[in-house]
Design an enzyme around this catalytic site. Structure first.
Site, PDB file in Angstrom:
ATOM      1  N   GLY A  20      41.361 -15.103 -71.291  1.00  0.00           N
ATOM      2  CA  GLY A  20      40.469 -14.894 -70.338  1.00  0.00           C
ATOM      3  C   GLY A  20      40.450 -14.189 -69.161  1.00  0.00           C
ATOM      4  N   CYS A  21      41.849 -14.092 -68.668  1.00  0.00           N
ATOM      5  CA  CYS A  21      42.072 -13.233 -67.454  1.00  0.00           C
ATOM      6  C   CYS A  21      42.133 -11.679 -67.590  1.00  0.00           C
ATOM      7  CB  CYS A  21      43.241 -13.708 -66.828  1.00  0.00           C
ATOM      8  SG  CYS A  21      43.519 -15.455 -66.520  1.00  0.00           S
ATOM      9  N   THR A  22      42.250 -11.442 -68.827  1.00  0.00           N
ATOM     10  CA  THR A  22      42.170  -9.973 -69.325  1.00  0.00           C
ATOM     11  C   THR A  22      40.625  -9.797 -69.221  1.00  0.00           C
ATOM     12  OG1 THR A  22      44.147 -10.055 -70.516  1.00  0.00           O
ATOM     13  CG2 THR A  22      42.736  -8.432 -71.074  1.00  0.00           C
ATOM     14  N   ALA A  27      39.353  -9.681 -65.621  1.00  0.00           N
ATOM     15  CA  ALA A  27      39.806  -8.319 -64.956  1.00  0.00           C
ATOM     16  C   ALA A  27      39.187  -6.903 -65.528  1.00  0.00           C
ATOM     17  CB  ALA A  27      41.465  -8.230 -65.189  1.00  0.00           C
TER      18      ALA A  27
END
Length: 155
Positions: free
Chosen positions: A46-48, A51
């Site tokens: 999710g964070c990838t 970003a």
């Protein structure tokens, strides 16, 4: 209960190390709009996505005079690997003691998979040129909220 920021509040100032260990201060960006977003952990799916969504929209945001800062509890070395692997061109800042996360209301109780846990609350803020909160978005989704920010900013 975690204190939450709201539009009109003064953005809590901070100085945090970036992925290379160099200090980055919010105060140094006065005069520009700044998106400050908090995410749980570098290199997670999710964070990838989140970003990379910022990365893919960075030119338009930059053209509109908007800086982007990503903050997580990760150490600089992990942030550097994440930045290099994903080709991220905006500062990723390290807040391992979670002090800034707490000041911005981006750390506390949240619901994950039906359970209440304590952790990073995925949040995005727009700070105006004078250092005031223009928008405070808590519990945002990893995908889609950059498009919503661009719509809200008319970019």
């Amino acid at each position: 209960m975690t204190t939450r920021l709201a539009p009109g509040d003064t953005a809590p100032d901070f100085t945090l190390p970036d992925a290379d260990g160099k200090p980055v201060s919010l105060a140094d960006l006065r005069g520009r709009k700044v998106i400050v977003y908090f995410y749980p952990a570098a290199s997670t799916p999710g964070c990838t996505k989140e970003a990379c969504d910022f990365r893919d929209n960075l030119a338009e945001l930059d053209d509109a005079g908007v800086e982007v800062l990503g903050i997580s509890p990760d150490k600089p070395a992990k942030l550097a690997k994440f930045r290099d692997k994903e080709g991220l061109t905006f500062p990723l800042l390290s807040d391992p003691d979670k002090k800034v996360l707490q000041e911005w209301g981006a750390f506390g109780e949240k619901t994950m998979y039906g359970k209440t846990v304590t952790g990073v609350i995925r949040s995005t803020f727009l700070v105006d040129e004078e250092g005031r909160i223009e928008a405070a978005l808590y519990n945002v989704r990893a995908t889609g909220h950059v498009a919503k920010l661009r719509r809200d900013l008319k970019i």
